[in-house]
Design a protein around this motif. Structure first.
Motif, short mmCIF file in Angstrom:
data_model
loop_
_atom_site.label_atom_id
_atom_site.label_comp_id
_atom_site.label_asym_id
_atom_site.label_seq_id
_atom_site.Cartn_x
_atom_site.Cartn_y
_atom_site.Cartn_z
N ALA A 172 -3.97 -0.15 10.10
CA ALA A 172 -4.31 1.41 10.04
C ALA A 172 -3.58 2.38 10.71
O ALA A 172 -2.81 3.08 10.36
N VAL A 173 -2.91 1.76 11.97
CA VAL A 173 -1.78 2.43 12.61
C VAL A 173 -0.43 2.41 12.02
O VAL A 173 0.00 3.56 11.82
N SER A 174 -0.07 1.35 11.65
CA SER A 174 1.31 1.25 10.66
C SER A 174 1.12 2.15 9.36
O SER A 174 2.28 3.12 9.28
N LEU A 175 0.12 2.20 8.60
CA LEU A 175 0.12 3.39 7.54
C LEU A 175 0.09 4.54 8.07
O LEU A 175 0.77 5.41 7.46
N LYS A 176 -0.76 4.91 8.95
CA LYS A 176 -0.84 6.37 9.50
C LYS A 176 0.44 6.72 10.19
O LYS A 176 1.04 7.87 9.83
N CYS A 177 1.33 5.86 10.80
CA CYS A 177 2.65 6.37 11.13
C CYS A 177 3.71 6.41 10.10
O CYS A 177 4.54 7.38 10.10
N GLU A 178 3.58 5.63 9.25
CA GLU A 178 4.44 5.52 7.88
C GLU A 178 4.28 6.77 7.06
O GLU A 178 5.10 7.30 6.41
N ILE A 210 0.93 -1.30 0.03
CA ILE A 210 -0.15 0.09 0.04
C ILE A 210 0.82 1.14 -0.02
O ILE A 210 0.66 2.20 -0.71
N LEU A 211 2.09 1.33 0.62
CA LEU A 211 2.87 2.11 0.78
C LEU A 211 3.68 2.83 -0.77
O LEU A 211 3.78 3.46 -0.99
N TYR A 212 3.76 1.42 -1.31
CA TYR A 212 4.34 1.63 -2.79
C TYR A 212 3.16 2.21 -3.52
O TYR A 212 3.41 3.07 -4.22
N ALA A 213 1.84 1.65 -3.52
CA ALA A 213 1.04 2.23 -4.33
C ALA A 213 0.77 4.03 -4.04
O ALA A 213 0.53 4.66 -4.92
N ILE A 214 0.99 4.40 -2.92
CA ILE A 214 0.86 5.60 -2.50
C ILE A 214 1.91 6.18 -3.11
O ILE A 214 1.69 7.35 -3.68
N ASP A 215 3.18 5.88 -3.23
CA ASP A 215 4.33 6.51 -3.65
C ASP A 215 4.12 6.55 -5.28
O ASP A 215 4.06 7.67 -5.99
#
Ligand code: GLN
Length: 287
Positions: A130-136, A103-108
């Motif tokens: 949810a928490v990991s994504l928000k923190c990252e 998901i982080l790659y997709a955001i980039d």
């Protein structure tokens, strides 16, 4: 009195004799002693005090009775952060860290020049995703839902402990988001996906919440429910990201084509080469 070395050796032997994971002796000791693995060798010849020895033995006997070590510890690490876990929430899995990573790659790839990205995590459980994504990714505005009030309590504590601002909502799948009129850029879910008849390890079946594990006769019950109603909460351009069962590729492809005939999608493998993640792209050309 016993030294740390003696206690660990004796416990490893006991675990081995009972066909259990011998790593648990050290994992449990690190936890109680609040030490990192690399610090253990420095204390091998120290004596274990009585209260430590008692807590250690109590945990090991619970583990020998079948309880997952993560519930005994009450905490599990996920994506570099500690999350409280208990019988109300699924223990976060390594595979799910891979979902977060993708998901982080997709955001980039697709939201590089967006200031605020609206994301929801449906069936959040411990809140690990949810928490990991928000923190990252601080640009995310995150909503997380769960049908279980008790799971939400744990998820809220995990969000607070990690300083992650998340809006939690109780309700069935996407329903609370529809009711609140929320629209997202990214929809995420790791719904229950084990077929009800499937044989699974008793350490999972006897201890983890069934509401988080089982997804109807073929495991796809909740995906169909989501596919059927998710359009109401998607922005014009959106990405849907799911975890899925390793043996669901064919059935999943059929369902995706049925519900979203015009959206490109892909099924990604996890590190073990198993089909594990589904990404669907709405009005976004896949890179
Ligand atoms: N991955 C979990 C397991 O195999 C299941 C998680 C889920 O159903 N979403 O135990």
């Amino acid at each position: 009195m016993m030294t740390v070395r003696e206690l660990i050796r004796q416990t490893e032997k006991q675990l081995e004799e009972q066909g259990k994971d011998i790593q648990v002796a050290k994992v449990w000791f690190y936890h109680l002693a609040n030490k990192e693995p690399h610090e253990l060798y420095l204390m091998m010849d120290e004596e274990v005090d009585e209260s430590m020895a008692t807590s250690f033995q109590d945990g090991i006997s619970e583990y020998l009775k079948g309880r997952p070590i993560q519930y005994i510890k009450g905490v599990e690490n996920f994506f570099g952060r500690d999350f409280i876990v208990n019988q109300d929430v699924l223990i976060p899995r390594y595979e799910t860290e891979e979902l977060v990573e993708h998901i982080l790659y997709a955001i980039d790839d697709y939201f590089d020049d967006t200031d605020q990205i609206d994301l929801c995590d449906v069936g959040t459980g411990s809140g690990a995703i949810a928490v990991s994504l928000k923190c990252e990714e601080p640009r995310l505005k995150v909503w997380a839902t769960d049908i279980s009030e008790k799971a939400l309590e744990t998820a809220k504590t995990n969000a607070q402990n990690n300083d992650a601002k998340i809006t939690f909502m109780q309700g069935d799948m996407v329903q609370p988001l529809i009711e609140a009129g929320i629209k997202v850029d990214i929809f995420v879910s790791n719904p229950p996906y084990i077929p009800v008849q499937q044989e699974i390890e008793s350490v999972v079946k006897d201890h983890e919440p069934h509401v988080a594990l089982f997804g109807g006769h073929d495991g796809l019950y909740f995906y169909r429910q989501i596919f059927n109603s998710v359009e109401a909460i998607l922005k014009d351009k959106a990405i849907l990201a799911f975890e899925m069962g390793y043996d669901q590729k064919e059935d999943m492809e059929k369902e995706v084509k049925h519900y979203f005939p015009d959206y490109p999608f892909e099924i990604l493998k996890d590190i073990n080469g198993k089909d594990r993640m589904l990404f669907i792209y709405k009005n976004i050309s896949k890179k």
